[in-house]
Every structure is written in structure tokens, then in C-alpha cells.
Design a protein around this motif. Structure first.
Motif, PDB file in Angstrom:
ATOM      1  N   LYS A  90     -29.132  18.239  63.465  1.00  0.00           N
ATOM      2  CA  LYS A  90     -28.733  19.392  63.290  1.00  0.00           C
ATOM      3  C   LYS A  90     -29.738  20.633  64.327  1.00  0.00           C
ATOM      4  CE  LYS A  90     -27.015  18.629  58.484  1.00  0.00           C
ATOM      5  NZ  LYS A  90     -25.666  18.974  58.810  1.00  0.00           N
ATOM      6  N   ILE A  91     -28.757  21.430  64.877  1.00  0.00           N
ATOM      7  CA  ILE A  91     -29.303  22.078  65.712  1.00  0.00           C
ATOM      8  C   ILE A  91     -29.358  23.530  65.158  1.00  0.00           C
ATOM      9  CG2 ILE A  91     -28.997  23.356  68.030  1.00  0.00           C
ATOM     10  CD1 ILE A  91     -27.609  20.620  69.191  1.00  0.00           C
ATOM     11  N   LYS A  92     -30.515  24.169  65.272  1.00  0.00           N
ATOM     12  CA  LYS A  92     -30.494  25.502  64.946  1.00  0.00           C
ATOM     13  C   LYS A  92     -30.523  26.429  66.086  1.00  0.00           C
ATOM     14  CE  LYS A  92     -33.165  28.969  62.057  1.00  0.00           C
ATOM     15  NZ  LYS A  92     -34.527  29.020  61.468  1.00  0.00           N
ATOM     16  N   THR A  93     -29.426  27.138  66.450  1.00  0.00           N
ATOM     17  CA  THR A  93     -29.174  27.881  67.846  1.00  0.00           C
ATOM     18  C   THR A  93     -30.267  28.539  68.227  1.00  0.00           C
ATOM     19  OG1 THR A  93     -26.850  27.738  67.485  1.00  0.00           O
ATOM     20  CG2 THR A  93     -27.674  29.406  69.096  1.00  0.00           C
ATOM     21  N   SER A  94     -31.059  29.378  67.383  1.00  0.00           N
ATOM     22  CA  SER A  94     -32.156  30.273  67.931  1.00  0.00           C
ATOM     23  C   SER A  94     -33.466  29.225  68.125  1.00  0.00           C
ATOM     24  CB  SER A  94     -32.538  31.247  66.918  1.00  0.00           C
ATOM     25  OG  SER A  94     -32.896  30.595  65.292  1.00  0.00           O
ATOM     26  N   SER A  95     -33.677  28.230  67.420  1.00  0.00           N
ATOM     27  CA  SER A  95     -34.898  27.485  67.524  1.00  0.00           C
ATOM     28  C   SER A  95     -34.602  26.924  69.144  1.00  0.00           C
ATOM     29  CB  SER A  95     -35.310  26.395  66.605  1.00  0.00           C
ATOM     30  OG  SER A  95     -35.470  27.167  65.415  1.00  0.00           O
ATOM     31  N   LEU A  96     -33.319  26.078  69.079  1.00  0.00           N
ATOM     32  CA  LEU A  96     -33.096  25.572  70.333  1.00  0.00           C
ATOM     33  C   LEU A  96     -33.254  26.381  71.674  1.00  0.00           C
ATOM     34  CD1 LEU A  96     -32.787  22.674  71.784  1.00  0.00           C
ATOM     35  CD2 LEU A  96     -30.384  23.210  71.393  1.00  0.00           C
ATOM     36  N   GLY A  97     -32.557  27.504  71.615  1.00  0.00           N
ATOM     37  CA  GLY A  97     -32.481  28.508  72.579  1.00  0.00           C
ATOM     38  C   GLY A  97     -33.926  28.922  72.891  1.00  0.00           C
ATOM     39  N   ARG A  98     -34.969  29.063  71.940  1.00  0.00           N
ATOM     40  CA  ARG A  98     -36.239  29.644  72.043  1.00  0.00           C
ATOM     41  C   ARG A  98     -36.902  28.456  72.829  1.00  0.00           C
ATOM     42  NH1 ARG A  98     -40.295  31.898  67.987  1.00  0.00           N
ATOM     43  NH2 ARG A  98     -42.151  31.319  68.795  1.00  0.00           N
ATOM     44  N   GLU A  99     -36.654  27.345  72.611  1.00  0.00           N
ATOM     45  CA  GLU A  99     -37.608  25.997  73.199  1.00  0.00           C
ATOM     46  C   GLU A  99     -36.951  26.093  74.485  1.00  0.00           C
ATOM     47  OE1 GLU A  99     -39.925  24.566  72.046  1.00  0.00           O
ATOM     48  OE2 GLU A  99     -39.584  25.935  70.232  1.00  0.00           O
ATOM     49  N   ILE A 100     -35.471  26.020  74.831  1.00  0.00           N
ATOM     50  CA  ILE A 100     -35.126  25.807  76.248  1.00  0.00           C
ATOM     51  C   ILE A 100     -35.542  26.856  77.173  1.00  0.00           C
ATOM     52  CG2 ILE A 100     -32.849  26.141  77.525  1.00  0.00           C
ATOM     53  CD1 ILE A 100     -31.521  24.450  75.386  1.00  0.00           C
ATOM     54  N   CYS A 101     -35.645  28.196  76.512  1.00  0.00           N
ATOM     55  CA  CYS A 101     -36.045  29.418  77.439  1.00  0.00           C
ATOM     56  C   CYS A 101     -37.601  29.119  77.833  1.00  0.00           C
ATOM     57  CB  CYS A 101     -35.905  30.577  76.429  1.00  0.00           C
ATOM     58  SG  CYS A 101     -36.536  32.127  77.315  1.00  0.00           S
ATOM     59  N   ALA A 102     -38.458  28.727  76.720  1.00  0.00           N
ATOM     60  CA  ALA A 102     -39.611  28.378  77.014  1.00  0.00           C
ATOM     61  C   ALA A 102     -40.021  27.662  78.108  1.00  0.00           C
ATOM     62  CB  ALA A 102     -40.488  28.003  75.578  1.00  0.00           C
ATOM     63  N   PHE A 103     -39.408  26.253  78.018  1.00  0.00           N
ATOM     64  CA  PHE A 103     -39.250  25.181  79.121  1.00  0.00           C
ATOM     65  C   PHE A 103     -39.050  25.942  80.461  1.00  0.00           C
ATOM     66  CE2 PHE A 103     -38.914  21.606  75.631  1.00  0.00           C
ATOM     67  CZ  PHE A 103     -40.079  21.344  76.005  1.00  0.00           C
ATOM     68  N   ALA A 104     -37.920  26.614  80.289  1.00  0.00           N
ATOM     69  CA  ALA A 104     -37.550  27.170  81.710  1.00  0.00           C
ATOM     70  C   ALA A 104     -38.501  28.176  82.258  1.00  0.00           C
ATOM     71  CB  ALA A 104     -36.154  27.981  81.521  1.00  0.00           C
ATOM     72  N   ASN A 105     -39.105  28.980  81.501  1.00  0.00           N
ATOM     73  CA  ASN A 105     -40.387  29.548  82.116  1.00  0.00           C
ATOM     74  C   ASN A 105     -41.675  28.927  82.368  1.00  0.00           C
ATOM     75  OD1 ASN A 105     -38.778  32.326  81.860  1.00  0.00           O
ATOM     76  ND2 ASN A 105     -39.349  32.374  79.650  1.00  0.00           N
ATOM     77  N   ALA A 106     -41.677  27.694  81.982  1.00  0.00           N
ATOM     78  CA  ALA A 106     -42.951  27.041  82.243  1.00  0.00           C
ATOM     79  C   ALA A 106     -42.637  26.181  83.366  1.00  0.00           C
ATOM     80  CB  ALA A 106     -43.469  26.191  80.951  1.00  0.00           C
ATOM     81  N   THR A 107     -42.843  24.789  83.134  1.00  0.00           N
ATOM     82  CA  THR A 107     -42.644  23.753  84.277  1.00  0.00           C
ATOM     83  C   THR A 107     -41.444  22.830  83.925  1.00  0.00           C
ATOM     84  OG1 THR A 107     -44.200  22.258  83.230  1.00  0.00           O
ATOM     85  CG2 THR A 107     -44.877  23.940  85.221  1.00  0.00           C
ATOM     86  N   GLY A 108     -40.495  23.023  82.766  1.00  0.00           N
ATOM     87  CA  GLY A 108     -39.625  22.232  82.451  1.00  0.00           C
ATOM     88  C   GLY A 108     -40.256  21.213  81.482  1.00  0.00           C
ATOM     89  N   GLY A 109     -38.907  20.450  80.679  1.00  0.00           N
ATOM     90  CA  GLY A 109     -39.218  19.457  79.746  1.00  0.00           C
ATOM     91  C   GLY A 109     -38.224  18.926  79.158  1.00  0.00           C
ATOM     92  N   VAL A 110     -38.507  18.140  78.133  1.00  0.00           N
ATOM     93  CA  VAL A 110     -37.518  17.069  77.681  1.00  0.00           C
ATOM     94  C   VAL A 110     -37.384  17.487  76.112  1.00  0.00           C
ATOM     95  CG1 VAL A 110     -36.257  15.044  77.427  1.00  0.00           C
ATOM     96  CG2 VAL A 110     -37.304  15.456  79.419  1.00  0.00           C
ATOM     97  N   ILE A 111     -36.060  17.544  75.516  1.00  0.00           N
ATOM     98  CA  ILE A 111     -36.043  17.787  74.209  1.00  0.00           C
ATOM     99  C   ILE A 111     -34.893  16.515  73.782  1.00  0.00           C
ATOM    100  CG2 ILE A 111     -35.212  19.073  72.307  1.00  0.00           C
ATOM    101  CD1 ILE A 111     -35.389  21.510  74.063  1.00  0.00           C
ATOM    102  N   LEU A 112     -35.562  15.526  72.577  1.00  0.00           N
ATOM    103  CA  LEU A 112     -34.803  14.690  72.155  1.00  0.00           C
ATOM    104  C   LEU A 112     -34.171  15.004  70.886  1.00  0.00           C
ATOM    105  CD1 LEU A 112     -37.062  11.799  73.320  1.00  0.00           C
ATOM    106  CD2 LEU A 112     -35.203  12.607  74.426  1.00  0.00           C
ATOM    107  N   ILE A 113     -32.975  14.987  70.698  1.00  0.00           N
ATOM    108  CA  ILE A 113     -32.240  15.374  69.503  1.00  0.00           C
ATOM    109  C   ILE A 113     -31.822  13.868  68.831  1.00  0.00           C
ATOM    110  CG2 ILE A 113     -30.402  16.454  68.392  1.00  0.00           C
ATOM    111  CD1 ILE A 113     -30.385  18.323  71.019  1.00  0.00           C
ATOM    112  N   GLY A 114     -32.249  13.895  67.778  1.00  0.00           N
ATOM    113  CA  GLY A 114     -31.918  12.381  66.893  1.00  0.00           C
ATOM    114  C   GLY A 114     -33.147  11.675  66.809  1.00  0.00           C
ATOM    115  N   VAL A 115     -34.496  12.124  67.055  1.00  0.00           N
ATOM    116  CA  VAL A 115     -35.634  11.449  66.803  1.00  0.00           C
ATOM    117  C   VAL A 115     -36.457  12.014  65.873  1.00  0.00           C
ATOM    118  CG1 VAL A 115     -37.554  10.298  68.171  1.00  0.00           C
ATOM    119  CG2 VAL A 115     -35.176  10.512  69.100  1.00  0.00           C
TER     120      VAL A 115
END
Length: 139
Positions: free
Chosen positions: A26-51
Motif C-alpha cells: 500500500k502506497i501512502k502518497t505523501s510518504s512516497l512523494g517525499r522519498e522520491i523527492c529526497a532521492f532526486a535531490n541526492a544521488t538517486g536510489g531504489v525503492i522496493l514495493i512489496g518487500v
């Protein structure tokens, strides 16, 4: 929608500075948006959904197409929109946030950053100013 803790101890050998973060289906929009934004402002990253949050148990996701669309919508709602790569890997959804070029990025009118192994943090006014300066004047 529940949100599981993230873990930042796993690294991909062929992506030396990217980190893996684990999420339940289950995706909480604000939490996922925050994480994607933080990765974009850093050096990138990977989020695994379903683990599971410890990275040891695959819970899996059911509706891959719906979740892919939801993730893309969240990434596009950032300012400026963030390019992400979403792919199904078995029962897991992998969201790769490559290093971005149009920094800084905001989500919901707020700026987030990921530093070291810490979780995403909202940037203060001074941090935003320093970030703008460092992006404009790299070492």
C-alpha cells in the motif's frame, strides 16, 4: 494506508551510491512523494514495493499496472516533475530514481533531502539556500 519503515543498509554493487528502501504494497502518497523527492535531490536510489521492512520477506504486490501508474503520478506531481523508472521484478515493484539534473525538487511545496544513511528530512530555509548555492557552485 500503512507505511513500513525503510532500511538503508543494502547496496547494489553496480550502483555504488544508491540505496535500497523497502515498502509494503500500500502506497501512502505523501510518504512516497517525499522519498522520491529526497532521492532526486541526492544521488538517486531504489525503492522496493512489496518487500518487508527488513528486506528478508517478499510480501509481493497484486496490481502491478495500477501501482506503476500511481507511482508515476506521484513522481510527476513533484516540482519539477521527477523522472522515475518503474518495473516489475517478480512479485515486487522496483522504483528507480536516477540522479536528477534539475535540482532542487519539491513535493507538496516542501523540499526534502537524504543525507548519508539517514531517512528523508524536510529541508530548513537555510538548508534550501545552501543547497541552491552548492548546486550553482559545485566544488
Amino acid at each position: 494506508m500503512p507505511y513500513e519503515r525503510e532500511r538503508n543498509t543494502a547496496h547494489r554493487p553496480h550502483h555504488p551510491r544508491r540505496r535500497l528502501y523497502y515498502r509494503v504494497q500500500k502506497i501512502k502518497t505523501s510518504s512516497l512523494g517525499r522519498e522520491i523527492c529526497a532521492f532526486a535531490n541526492a544521488t538517486g536510489g531504489v525503492i522496493l514495493i512489496g518487500v518487508s521492512d527488513d528486506g528478508g520477506e517478499i510480501a509481493g504486490v497484486t496490481d502491478h499496472n495500477r501501482l506503476k501508474s500511481e507511482v508515476q503520478t506521484i513522481a510527476r506531481s513533484a516540482e519539477p516533475p521527477i523522472a522515475v523508472e518503474v518495473e516489475s521484478i517478480g512479485e515486487v515493484l522496483s522504483v528507480t530514481v536516477p540522479a536528477q539534473q534539475s535540482k532542487p525538487y519539491s513535493f507538496g511545496g516542501k523540499f526534502f533531502i537524504r543525507e548519508g544513511g539517514a531517512s528523508s528530512q524536510q529541508m530548513s530555509r537555510n538548508e534550501i539556500r545552501e543547497f541552491f548555492y552548492s548546486e550553482a557552485h559545485p566544488l
